[in-house]
Design a protein around this motif. Structure first.
Motif, PDB file in Angstrom:
ATOM      1  N   VAL A 199       5.198   1.046   0.393  1.00  0.00           N
ATOM      2  CA  VAL A 199       5.988   0.720   1.578  1.00  0.00           C
ATOM      3  C   VAL A 199       6.032   1.914   2.536  1.00  0.00           C
ATOM      4  CG1 VAL A 199       8.358   0.278   2.333  1.00  0.00           C
ATOM      5  CG2 VAL A 199       7.363  -1.082   0.490  1.00  0.00           C
ATOM      6  N   LEU A 200       6.174   3.091   1.985  1.00  0.00           N
ATOM      7  CA  LEU A 200       6.162   4.299   2.812  1.00  0.00           C
ATOM      8  C   LEU A 200       4.795   4.509   3.455  1.00  0.00           C
ATOM      9  CD1 LEU A 200       8.240   6.575   0.450  1.00  0.00           C
ATOM     10  CD2 LEU A 200       8.865   5.996   2.795  1.00  0.00           C
ATOM     11  N   ALA A 201       3.742   4.273   2.699  1.00  0.00           N
ATOM     12  CA  ALA A 201       2.392   4.392   3.259  1.00  0.00           C
ATOM     13  C   ALA A 201       2.187   3.388   4.383  1.00  0.00           C
ATOM     14  CB  ALA A 201       1.350   4.193   2.164  1.00  0.00           C
ATOM     15  N   GLY A 202       2.898   2.248   4.294  1.00  0.00           N
ATOM     16  CA  GLY A 202       2.791   1.220   5.324  1.00  0.00           C
ATOM     17  C   GLY A 202       3.618   1.501   6.555  1.00  0.00           C
ATOM     18  N   GLY A 203       4.426   2.556   6.524  1.00  0.00           N
ATOM     19  CA  GLY A 203       5.130   2.947   7.737  1.00  0.00           C
ATOM     20  C   GLY A 203       6.639   2.896   7.722  1.00  0.00           C
ATOM     21  N   THR A 237       0.994  -7.100  -1.612  1.00  0.00           N
ATOM     22  CA  THR A 237       0.565  -5.781  -1.135  1.00  0.00           C
ATOM     23  C   THR A 237       1.664  -5.239  -0.208  1.00  0.00           C
ATOM     24  OG1 THR A 237      -0.707  -6.917   0.599  1.00  0.00           O
ATOM     25  CG2 THR A 237      -1.906  -6.180  -1.353  1.00  0.00           C
ATOM     26  N   PRO A 238       2.627  -4.497  -0.758  1.00  0.00           N
ATOM     27  CA  PRO A 238       3.756  -4.033   0.043  1.00  0.00           C
ATOM     28  C   PRO A 238       3.358  -3.191   1.249  1.00  0.00           C
ATOM     29  CG  PRO A 238       4.248  -3.796  -2.294  1.00  0.00           C
ATOM     30  CD  PRO A 238       2.802  -4.158  -2.192  1.00  0.00           C
ATOM     31  N   ASP A 239       2.286  -2.419   1.136  1.00  0.00           N
ATOM     32  CA  ASP A 239       1.873  -1.605   2.283  1.00  0.00           C
ATOM     33  C   ASP A 239       1.414  -2.481   3.442  1.00  0.00           C
ATOM     34  OD1 ASP A 239      -0.292  -2.398   0.694  1.00  0.00           O
ATOM     35  OD2 ASP A 239      -1.496  -0.649   1.244  1.00  0.00           O
ATOM     36  N   GLU A 240       0.682  -3.536   3.137  1.00  0.00           N
ATOM     37  CA  GLU A 240       0.236  -4.445   4.187  1.00  0.00           C
ATOM     38  C   GLU A 240       1.407  -5.221   4.778  1.00  0.00           C
ATOM     39  OE1 GLU A 240      -2.926  -6.896   2.798  1.00  0.00           O
ATOM     40  OE2 GLU A 240      -4.228  -5.197   2.303  1.00  0.00           O
ATOM     41  N   ALA A 241       2.372  -5.588   3.930  1.00  0.00           N
ATOM     42  CA  ALA A 241       3.564  -6.271   4.441  1.00  0.00           C
ATOM     43  C   ALA A 241       4.323  -5.367   5.402  1.00  0.00           C
ATOM     44  CB  ALA A 241       4.458  -6.692   3.277  1.00  0.00           C
ATOM     45  N   ALA A 242       4.443  -4.083   5.050  1.00  0.00           N
ATOM     46  CA  ALA A 242       5.128  -3.137   5.931  1.00  0.00           C
ATOM     47  C   ALA A 242       4.409  -3.022   7.270  1.00  0.00           C
ATOM     48  CB  ALA A 242       5.212  -1.769   5.252  1.00  0.00           C
ATOM     49  N   ARG A 243       3.101  -2.909   7.231  1.00  0.00           N
ATOM     50  CA  ARG A 243       2.334  -2.788   8.481  1.00  0.00           C
ATOM     51  C   ARG A 243       2.472  -4.046   9.332  1.00  0.00           C
ATOM     52  NH1 ARG A 243      -1.516  -0.587   4.666  1.00  0.00           N
ATOM     53  NH2 ARG A 243      -1.503   1.690   4.830  1.00  0.00           N
ATOM     54  N   ALA A 244       2.475  -5.199   8.670  1.00  0.00           N
ATOM     55  CA  ALA A 244       2.584  -6.454   9.424  1.00  0.00           C
ATOM     56  C   ALA A 244       3.953  -6.584  10.084  1.00  0.00           C
ATOM     57  CB  ALA A 244       2.339  -7.637   8.489  1.00  0.00           C
ATOM     58  N   ILE A 245       5.007  -6.175   9.396  1.00  0.00           N
ATOM     59  CA  ILE A 245       6.345  -6.240   9.986  1.00  0.00           C
ATOM     60  C   ILE A 245       6.442  -5.316  11.192  1.00  0.00           C
ATOM     61  CG2 ILE A 245       8.773  -5.666   9.562  1.00  0.00           C
ATOM     62  CD1 ILE A 245       8.298  -6.677   6.654  1.00  0.00           C
ATOM     63  N   LEU A 246       5.875  -4.131  11.083  1.00  0.00           N
ATOM     64  CA  LEU A 246       5.895  -3.205  12.216  1.00  0.00           C
ATOM     65  C   LEU A 246       5.016  -3.679  13.352  1.00  0.00           C
ATOM     66  CD1 LEU A 246       5.845   0.151  10.242  1.00  0.00           C
ATOM     67  CD2 LEU A 246       7.663  -0.621  11.789  1.00  0.00           C
ATOM     68  N   ALA A 247       3.881  -4.293  13.023  1.00  0.00           N
ATOM     69  CA  ALA A 247       2.971  -4.780  14.048  1.00  0.00           C
ATOM     70  C   ALA A 247       3.564  -5.923  14.853  1.00  0.00           C
ATOM     71  CB  ALA A 247       1.643  -5.211  13.434  1.00  0.00           C
ATOM     72  N   ALA A 248       4.543  -6.621  14.258  1.00  0.00           N
ATOM     73  CA  ALA A 248       5.183  -7.751  14.947  1.00  0.00           C
ATOM     74  C   ALA A 248       6.153  -7.291  16.016  1.00  0.00           C
ATOM     75  CB  ALA A 248       5.916  -8.624  13.926  1.00  0.00           C
ATOM     76  N   ARG A 249       6.419  -5.992  16.089  1.00  0.00           N
ATOM     77  CA  ARG A 249       7.347  -5.466  17.093  1.00  0.00           C
ATOM     78  C   ARG A 249       6.596  -5.338  18.428  1.00  0.00           C
ATOM     79  NH1 ARG A 249      10.862   0.130  16.320  1.00  0.00           N
ATOM     80  NH2 ARG A 249      12.556  -0.422  17.797  1.00  0.00           N
ATOM     81  N   ARG A 250       7.035  -6.027  19.429  1.00  0.00           N
ATOM     82  CA  ARG A 250       6.351  -6.029  20.712  1.00  0.00           C
ATOM     83  C   ARG A 250       7.251  -5.480  21.797  1.00  0.00           C
ATOM     84  NH1 ARG A 250       2.241  -6.198  18.070  1.00  0.00           N
ATOM     85  NH2 ARG A 250       1.128  -8.107  17.574  1.00  0.00           N
TER      86      ARG A 250
END
Length: 214
Positions: free
Chosen positions: A37-41, A201-214
């Motif tokens: 999760v930390l690696a994902g941001g 894949t928690p890292d990918e989930a973290a990246r996807a949640i952050l990527a959804a921020r517009r």
């Protein structure tokens, strides 16, 4: 003197993805997911464990804090001010029935991060800010598997909040699939439990949640 009293919180810690650990005694399962999760941001991690096993809680908190330091993220502990002081955490998150904000501030010092659960009540947020909270959290935004009994704080609540002068957090049922809707409430942070730690894949989930921020 604990570490939290020696340095101010990094502003970036109170913006973005806020990971809250699930309550588990299985450190071999938990710690790699925290690292992912930390690696994902994730910028802030809250360690939450209601176990009465003080040794387990201290060991897990120490290990998670080391991971947060490695990734430049903030680390806070749910409810337990004593444990936060013992391990030198960056602060605590407090519920309405937990230790008071003023007591936690006296124990942890002026630079500690203190967050407050405010459910669906802006008045609790205003009171928390007056008492010195660094951020306020509302939820559940969506139905939550982690806490199915909690009250609902729907997206419409955030549009009616008064100016709070501290970062605002939404929590409850947030996943990569609904993160865009959650971000549209205008909050500074999304606090996520199952949407991260139950993901394949928690890292990918973290990246996807952050990527959804517009």
């Amino acid at each position: 003197m604990n570490n939290a009293t020696q340095r101010p919180a990094h502003p970036a810690w109170l913006d973005g993805l806020y990971a809250v650990t699930p309550d588990t005694s299985d450190s071999a399962w938990l710690l790699p997911r925290v690292a992912a999760v930390l690696a994902g941001g994730a910028s802030l991690v809250q360690y939450r464990n209601k176990s009465r096993d003080a040794t387990l809680r201290r060991e897990q908190a120490t290990a998670i804090q080391a991971l947060c330091r490695r990734h430049g993220a903030g680390f806070i502990i749910n409810d337990d001010v004593g444990l936060a002081a013992e391990v030198g955490a960056d602060g605590v998150h407090l519920g309405q029935s937990d230790t008071s904000i003023c007591t936690a501030r006296r124990r942890l010092g002026p630079y500690a991060i203190i967050g407050a659960t405010c459910h669906d009540q802006p008045s609790l947020a205003l009171q928390a800010v007056d008492n010195g909270a660094n951020y306020v959290a509302f939820g559940a935004l969506f139905p939550s598997r982690s806490k199915p009994e909690v009250v609902s704080a729907p997206p419409s609540l955030f549009a009616s909040l008064p100016p709070l002068a501290v970062p605002c957090v939404a929590i409850g049922g947030i996943t990569a699939a609904n993160a865009a809707l959650a971000w549209r409430t205008g909050v500074d942070m999304l606090a996520v439990i199952g949407g991260l730690f139950d993901a394949q894949t928690p890292d990918e989930a973290a990246r996807a949640i952050l990527a959804a921020r517009r």
